[in-house]
Design a protein around this motif. Structure first.
Motif, short mmCIF file in Angstrom:
data_model
loop_
_atom_site.label_atom_id
_atom_site.label_comp_id
_atom_site.label_asym_id
_atom_site.label_seq_id
_atom_site.Cartn_x
_atom_site.Cartn_y
_atom_site.Cartn_z
N GLU A 272 65.34 5.49 68.51
CA GLU A 272 65.10 6.85 68.03
C GLU A 272 63.63 7.20 68.20
O GLU A 272 62.75 6.38 67.96
CB GLU A 272 65.52 6.94 66.56
CG GLU A 272 65.42 8.32 65.98
CD GLU A 272 64.10 8.58 65.26
OE1 GLU A 272 63.75 9.75 65.12
OE2 GLU A 272 63.44 7.61 64.87
N PHE A 273 63.37 8.43 68.64
CA PHE A 273 62.00 8.93 68.75
C PHE A 273 62.03 10.42 68.43
O PHE A 273 62.72 11.19 69.10
CB PHE A 273 61.44 8.68 70.17
CG PHE A 273 60.05 9.19 70.36
CD1 PHE A 273 58.97 8.55 69.77
CD2 PHE A 273 59.81 10.33 71.12
CE1 PHE A 273 57.68 9.01 69.95
CE2 PHE A 273 58.52 10.81 71.30
CZ PHE A 273 57.46 10.15 70.70
N ASN A 274 61.31 10.80 67.40
CA ASN A 274 61.23 12.20 66.96
C ASN A 274 62.61 12.83 66.74
O ASN A 274 62.87 13.96 67.15
CB ASN A 274 60.44 13.04 67.96
CG ASN A 274 58.96 12.72 67.93
OD1 ASN A 274 58.44 12.18 66.96
ND2 ASN A 274 58.28 13.02 69.03
N GLY A 275 63.50 12.08 66.11
CA GLY A 275 64.81 12.61 65.77
C GLY A 275 65.83 12.61 66.90
O GLY A 275 66.95 13.04 66.72
#
Length: 133
Positions: free
Chosen positions: A72-75
């Motif tokens: 996951e990255f920034n949602g």
């Protein structure tokens, strides 16, 4: 996990330096499966040594051993397929994994008990009924 297919595209090598200062390289490939309905799968080989030890060229038929990982990255979630071994050609499964060897022997059907009526016996008794079958 493994997948077999033909290399249809070799993507450019990407390079960079990690947070710890170590350089990294990743090579991407697109493979097309050889099924009735072929699918395209993009996978990557991470690390300069693995890239050198697992060369792939367009039109090579290969068996790719890989791991799937999501992060996951920034949602948002991103999934990568990282190959750890690429073998030229179709690699056959071991003899113990073949369908004939792996399939269990069919179980013998037990004889019906003396007090159990078969479908044929019940149907012959009901011939005078108004059932449609």
């Amino acid at each position: 996990m493994e997948i077999v297919g033909k290399i249809i595209q070799v993507l450019p090598i990407q390079e960079g330096v990690g947070r710890n200062g170590n350089p990294w390289k990743v090579q991407g490939y697109v493979l097309e499966t050889q099924e009735q309905y072929p699918r395209k799968v993009q996978f990557e080989i991470f690390g300069e040594d693995r890239i050198k030890n697992n060369p792939c060229n367009i039109d090579d038929v290969v068996t790719v051993s890989f791991d799937i990982e999501s992060r996951e990255f920034n949602g948002r979630w991103y999934t990568s397929i990282r190959a750890w071994k690429v073998q030229q050609g179709v690699v056959e499964a071991t003899a113990s994994a073949t369908p004939a060897a792996a399939a269990p022997a069919p179980a013998a059907q037990p004889a019906p008990a003396a007090n159990v009526q078969t479908f044929d016996a019940v149907a012959s008794q009901d011939e005078g009924t108004d059932l449609p079958f």
